[in-house]
Structures are given as structure tokens and as C-alpha cells.
Design a protein around this motif. Structure first.
Motif, PDB file in Angstrom:
ATOM      1  N   HIS A  45       0.829  -1.207   0.000  1.00  0.00           N
ATOM      2  CA  HIS A  45       0.000   0.000   0.000  1.00  0.00           C
ATOM      3  C   HIS A  45       0.863   1.257   0.000  1.00  0.00           C
ATOM      4  CE1 HIS A  45      -4.041  -1.612   0.297  1.00  0.00           C
ATOM      5  NE2 HIS A  45      -3.687  -2.424   1.281  1.00  0.00           N
ATOM      6  N   ARG A  46       1.940   1.247   0.758  1.00  0.00           N
ATOM      7  CA  ARG A  46       2.776   2.449   0.842  1.00  0.00           C
ATOM      8  C   ARG A  46       3.465   2.737  -0.497  1.00  0.00           C
ATOM      9  NH1 ARG A  46       2.662   4.339   5.908  1.00  0.00           N
ATOM     10  NH2 ARG A  46       2.453   2.866   7.654  1.00  0.00           N
ATOM     11  N   ILE A  47       3.945   1.697  -1.181  1.00  0.00           N
ATOM     12  CA  ILE A  47       4.582   1.925  -2.479  1.00  0.00           C
ATOM     13  C   ILE A  47       3.554   2.402  -3.494  1.00  0.00           C
ATOM     14  CG2 ILE A  47       5.797   0.836  -4.400  1.00  0.00           C
ATOM     15  CD1 ILE A  47       7.124  -1.018  -2.332  1.00  0.00           C
ATOM     16  N   ALA A  48       2.395   1.748  -3.523  1.00  0.00           N
ATOM     17  CA  ALA A  48       1.330   2.207  -4.416  1.00  0.00           C
ATOM     18  C   ALA A  48       0.972   3.656  -4.123  1.00  0.00           C
ATOM     19  CB  ALA A  48       0.104   1.315  -4.265  1.00  0.00           C
ATOM     20  N   GLY A  49       0.938   3.995  -2.835  1.00  0.00           N
ATOM     21  CA  GLY A  49       0.610   5.362  -2.458  1.00  0.00           C
ATOM     22  C   GLY A  49       1.648   6.371  -2.906  1.00  0.00           C
ATOM     23  N   ALA A  50       2.919   5.960  -2.922  1.00  0.00           N
ATOM     24  CA  ALA A  50       3.970   6.867  -3.386  1.00  0.00           C
ATOM     25  C   ALA A  50       3.779   7.205  -4.857  1.00  0.00           C
ATOM     26  CB  ALA A  50       5.340   6.242  -3.152  1.00  0.00           C
ATOM     27  N   PHE A  51       3.492   6.192  -5.678  1.00  0.00           N
ATOM     28  CA  PHE A  51       3.254   6.451  -7.099  1.00  0.00           C
ATOM     29  C   PHE A  51       1.966   7.247  -7.304  1.00  0.00           C
ATOM     30  CE2 PHE A  51       6.125   2.743  -7.838  1.00  0.00           C
ATOM     31  CZ  PHE A  51       7.000   3.362  -8.715  1.00  0.00           C
ATOM     32  N   ALA A  52       0.911   6.845  -6.614  1.00  0.00           N
ATOM     33  CA  ALA A  52      -0.373   7.536  -6.775  1.00  0.00           C
ATOM     34  C   ALA A  52      -0.277   8.990  -6.343  1.00  0.00           C
ATOM     35  CB  ALA A  52      -1.448   6.813  -5.971  1.00  0.00           C
ATOM     36  N   GLY A  53       0.391   9.231  -5.220  1.00  0.00           N
ATOM     37  CA  GLY A  53       0.508  10.602  -4.734  1.00  0.00           C
ATOM     38  C   GLY A  53       1.286  11.496  -5.676  1.00  0.00           C
ATOM     39  N   ALA A  54       2.357  10.947  -6.258  1.00  0.00           N
ATOM     40  CA  ALA A  54       3.150  11.735  -7.197  1.00  0.00           C
ATOM     41  C   ALA A  54       2.330  12.115  -8.416  1.00  0.00           C
ATOM     42  CB  ALA A  54       4.397  10.952  -7.610  1.00  0.00           C
ATOM     43  N   MET A  55       1.588  11.159  -8.970  1.00  0.00           N
ATOM     44  CA  MET A  55       0.803  11.439 -10.179  1.00  0.00           C
ATOM     45  C   MET A  55      -0.349  12.381  -9.882  1.00  0.00           C
ATOM     46  SD  MET A  55       0.798   7.929 -12.417  1.00  0.00           S
ATOM     47  CE  MET A  55       0.098   6.853 -11.160  1.00  0.00           C
ATOM     48  N   TRP A  56      -0.931  12.283  -8.703  1.00  0.00           N
ATOM     49  CA  TRP A  56      -2.017  13.190  -8.339  1.00  0.00           C
ATOM     50  C   TRP A  56      -1.497  14.617  -8.169  1.00  0.00           C
ATOM     51  CZ3 TRP A  56      -6.700  14.821  -8.196  1.00  0.00           C
ATOM     52  CH2 TRP A  56      -7.115  15.753  -7.249  1.00  0.00           C
ATOM     53  N   GLU A  57      -0.410  14.752  -7.424  1.00  0.00           N
ATOM     54  CA  GLU A  57       0.089  16.090  -7.132  1.00  0.00           C
ATOM     55  C   GLU A  57       0.640  16.796  -8.366  1.00  0.00           C
ATOM     56  OE1 GLU A  57       2.922  15.623  -4.009  1.00  0.00           O
ATOM     57  OE2 GLU A  57       1.437  14.840  -2.589  1.00  0.00           O
ATOM     58  N   ALA A  58       1.306  16.049  -9.254  1.00  0.00           N
ATOM     59  CA  ALA A  58       1.946  16.683 -10.410  1.00  0.00           C
ATOM     60  C   ALA A  58       1.034  16.761 -11.621  1.00  0.00           C
ATOM     61  CB  ALA A  58       3.218  15.917 -10.780  1.00  0.00           C
ATOM     62  N   TRP A  59       0.226  15.723 -11.848  1.00  0.00           N
ATOM     63  CA  TRP A  59      -0.523  15.626 -13.097  1.00  0.00           C
ATOM     64  C   TRP A  59      -2.031  15.573 -12.916  1.00  0.00           C
ATOM     65  CZ3 TRP A  59       2.946  10.940 -14.799  1.00  0.00           C
ATOM     66  CH2 TRP A  59       4.234  11.411 -15.097  1.00  0.00           C
ATOM     67  N   GLY A  60      -2.501  15.532 -11.663  1.00  0.00           N
ATOM     68  CA  GLY A  60      -3.943  15.445 -11.441  1.00  0.00           C
ATOM     69  C   GLY A  60      -4.535  14.107 -11.826  1.00  0.00           C
ATOM     70  N   VAL A  61      -3.749  13.052 -11.799  1.00  0.00           N
ATOM     71  CA  VAL A  61      -4.239  11.719 -12.151  1.00  0.00           C
ATOM     72  C   VAL A  61      -4.740  11.028 -10.899  1.00  0.00           C
ATOM     73  CG1 VAL A  61      -3.559   9.423 -12.990  1.00  0.00           C
ATOM     74  CG2 VAL A  61      -2.729  11.468 -14.139  1.00  0.00           C
ATOM     75  N   GLY A  62      -5.983  10.580 -10.910  1.00  0.00           N
ATOM     76  CA  GLY A  62      -6.544   9.857  -9.778  1.00  0.00           C
ATOM     77  C   GLY A  62      -6.902  10.774  -8.632  1.00  0.00           C
ATOM     78  N   ARG A  63      -6.596  10.313  -7.432  1.00  0.00           N
ATOM     79  CA  ARG A  63      -6.852  11.039  -6.197  1.00  0.00           C
ATOM     80  C   ARG A  63      -5.758  10.649  -5.193  1.00  0.00           C
ATOM     81  NH1 ARG A  63     -10.028  13.157  -8.982  1.00  0.00           N
ATOM     82  NH2 ARG A  63     -12.219  13.713  -8.621  1.00  0.00           N
ATOM     83  N   PRO A  64      -5.661  11.337  -4.079  1.00  0.00           N
ATOM     84  CA  PRO A  64      -4.750  10.881  -3.035  1.00  0.00           C
ATOM     85  C   PRO A  64      -5.067   9.455  -2.632  1.00  0.00           C
ATOM     86  CG  PRO A  64      -5.516  13.099  -2.560  1.00  0.00           C
ATOM     87  CD  PRO A  64      -6.324  12.619  -3.713  1.00  0.00           C
ATOM     88  N   TYR A  65      -4.047   8.712  -2.295  1.00  0.00           N
ATOM     89  CA  TYR A  65      -4.202   7.276  -2.033  1.00  0.00           C
ATOM     90  C   TYR A  65      -4.775   7.037  -0.651  1.00  0.00           C
ATOM     91  CZ  TYR A  65      -3.018   2.310  -2.092  1.00  0.00           C
ATOM     92  OH  TYR A  65      -3.064   0.938  -2.074  1.00  0.00           O
ATOM     93  N   GLU A  66      -5.695   6.082  -0.591  1.00  0.00           N
ATOM     94  CA  GLU A  66      -6.239   5.602   0.675  1.00  0.00           C
ATOM     95  C   GLU A  66      -6.185   4.086   0.653  1.00  0.00           C
ATOM     96  OE1 GLU A  66     -10.130   7.098   1.292  1.00  0.00           O
ATOM     97  OE2 GLU A  66      -9.542   9.204   1.255  1.00  0.00           O
ATOM     98  N   ASP A  67      -5.753   3.481   1.758  1.00  0.00           N
ATOM     99  CA  ASP A  67      -5.676   2.022   1.840  1.00  0.00           C
ATOM    100  C   ASP A  67      -7.054   1.397   1.618  1.00  0.00           C
ATOM    101  OD1 ASP A  67      -3.091   2.528   2.426  1.00  0.00           O
ATOM    102  OD2 ASP A  67      -3.136   1.721   4.457  1.00  0.00           O
TER     103      ASP A  67
END
Length: 244
Positions: free
Chosen positions: A222-244
Motif C-alpha cells: 500500500h505504501r509503495i502504491a501510495g507513493a506512485f499515486a501521490g506523485a501522479m495526483w500532485e503533479a498531473w492530477g491523475v486519480g486522487r490521493p491514495y487511501e488504503d
């Protein structure tokens, strides 16, 4: 062409791709391929994007298997949850030096739009020093862009493992490489083919997020997935902030 922007307006150049479906390719070592019986962070990120992305997407790559630790080979399809797109370019014991020669053909054949890359621990642990590893990062980026000039890449720094906790010279190489990686991302970033440096997984603890001091357990996935998800959300607006 399809473009992606943040719902409140673009934060960075939108992801533009030629296909109606966005194609992510996970690239990595043993932490990415995973072992028989695991979910993998790839699955966790896919589940997250299913509920947050809002458009068609898939995961692609020339490989689908997990590593079978008893057989000592990447021959298993025994995912804890097999019902997801399992394509990837990851291998047990493989690093930047192994993937750089392979990435061009993989990107070309599978028409990847975004590479999600977690590599470097193997290189630094067995093959190359920080500077040599960084040279392989640059070769990897060049070959990916030759195959698909508008490819985007999210690069995860090396996550220090149990060896780094007890081997000071190795820990110094990990820190040195992560510094070089940040500089390389800044140097090679370009509007047509952006490079994005993810943050290390938040609150990573080798005692609670791994099963052996290196490889992620469910919490670590979950933490690794969250690192990728958070980066794409913050920089590119892809998805949303990660929640377990």
C-alpha cells in the motif's frame, strides 16, 4: 488524442496519448514482481486507480508472472487476487543495468504511456556504484524516449532496506544515488516527455512494511502504491490521493 487534466485545472502539462486507453507499465525488481501468493503494489495501485482515475486504463508489459521462491524462478501466476491486468517489466534480481537494454522494445511493443519505475537496490547492492547506476538511468530514459517520444516516467528513489541499516558504506551509496536521481530527473525532464520523481513511501518501516527487511508485505504494498499515486495526483492530477 486524449488529455488528462486536474478537475480544478491543469497543474502541469496534461498527459496526452494516442490511444483511447492510458497504458501504465510497472518496471522494477523483486519488490515489483512480487512473490507467489502476494497481491503486489501493482495490484494495489490498479485498485486505487479503478476508483479514482475516471477513464479507461490498463497495466501493460512483456511479463505477467510472480517469482516462485521455492522454484527460484519467475514462473508463478498465484496472485492473491489474479483479476487485474498483470503486465509488467519486473524481475527478481534485476536493476537499471538489466532494464535499460530491454525498455525500448517493451515500450514499443506495448505502447506504454507512463512508466512506473522502482529500481536501484540491486544495482547498488551487487553491480554498480551510485554514479554508474545513474548512468544506466540516463540510458534507460533515452531508450524509452527513442521508442515513444512522449512517454512519461515516474521514478521512485531507492527505499533503504535492512542492509542499509547495518552497512554504512551501502547506506551512503543509497543516499548518494537518490541525490543523483533527483538531479537526473531535473536535468532530463522536458515538456514533451516529463520525468517525475516520486517521494519515498511515507513512514516506511522495514519492521512493519516488509516481511524480511526488504520486500513489502501488505502494508508495504500500500505504501509503495501510495507513493506512485501521490506523485501522479500532485503533479498531473491523475486519480486522487491514495487511501488504503
Amino acid at each position: 488524442m486524449v488529455g488528462l487534466t486536474h478537475p480544478g485545472g491543469p497543474r502541469a502539462p496534461a498527459i496526452v496519448h494516442d490511444e483511447p486507453m492510458l497504458r501504465f507499465m510497472p518496471v522494477g525488481d523483486s519488490m515489483t514482481i512480487g512473490s507467489a501468493g502476494e497481491h503486489t503494489w501493482r495490484y494495489r495501485l490498479w485498485r486505487h486507480l479503478c476508483g479514482t482515475y475516471g477513464g479507461p486504463f490498463t497495466f501493460v508489459g512483456p511479463r505477467e508472472t510472480l517469482y516462485d521462491q521455492r522454484a527460484g524462478a519467475p514462473t508463478s501466476l498465484a496472485y492473491a487476487e489474479p483479476g487485474f491486468p498483470r503486465g509488467h517489466l519486473a524481475g527478481w534480481g534485476e536493476g537499471w543495468m538489466h532494464m535499460a537494454p530491454l525498455i525500448g522494445e517493451a515500450v514499443r511493443a506495448h505502447r506504454a504511456d507512463v512508466l512506473l519505475v522502482s529500481l536501484g537496490l540491486i544495482d547498488l547492492g551487487f553491480y554498480t556504484n551510485a554514479e554508474q547506476t545513474d548512468e544506466n538511468v540516463r540510458a534507460f530514459v533515452a531508450r524509452a524516449r527513442e521508442a515513444r517520444p512522449r512517454i512519461r516516467m515516474v521514478l521512485l528513489p531507492v527505499i533503504p532496506n535492512v542492509r542499509a541499516a547495518s552497512d554504512a558504506p551501502f547506506a551512503e551509496q543509497v543516499d548518494r544515488f537518490n541525490d543523483l536521481l533527483a538531479k537526473t530527473v531535473a536535468d532530463l525532464d522536458e515538456a514533451r516527455s516529463p520525468l517525475l520523481l516520486a517521494s519515498l513511501p511515507e513512514e516506511w518501516d522495514i519492521h512493519t512494511d516488509t516481511y524480511d527487511g526488504t520486500h513489502p508485505n501488505a502494508s508495504g504494498e500500500h505504501r509503495i502504491a501510495g507513493a506512485f499515486a501521490g506523485a501522479m495526483w500532485e503533479a498531473w492530477g491523475v486519480g486522487r490521493p491514495y487511501e488504503d
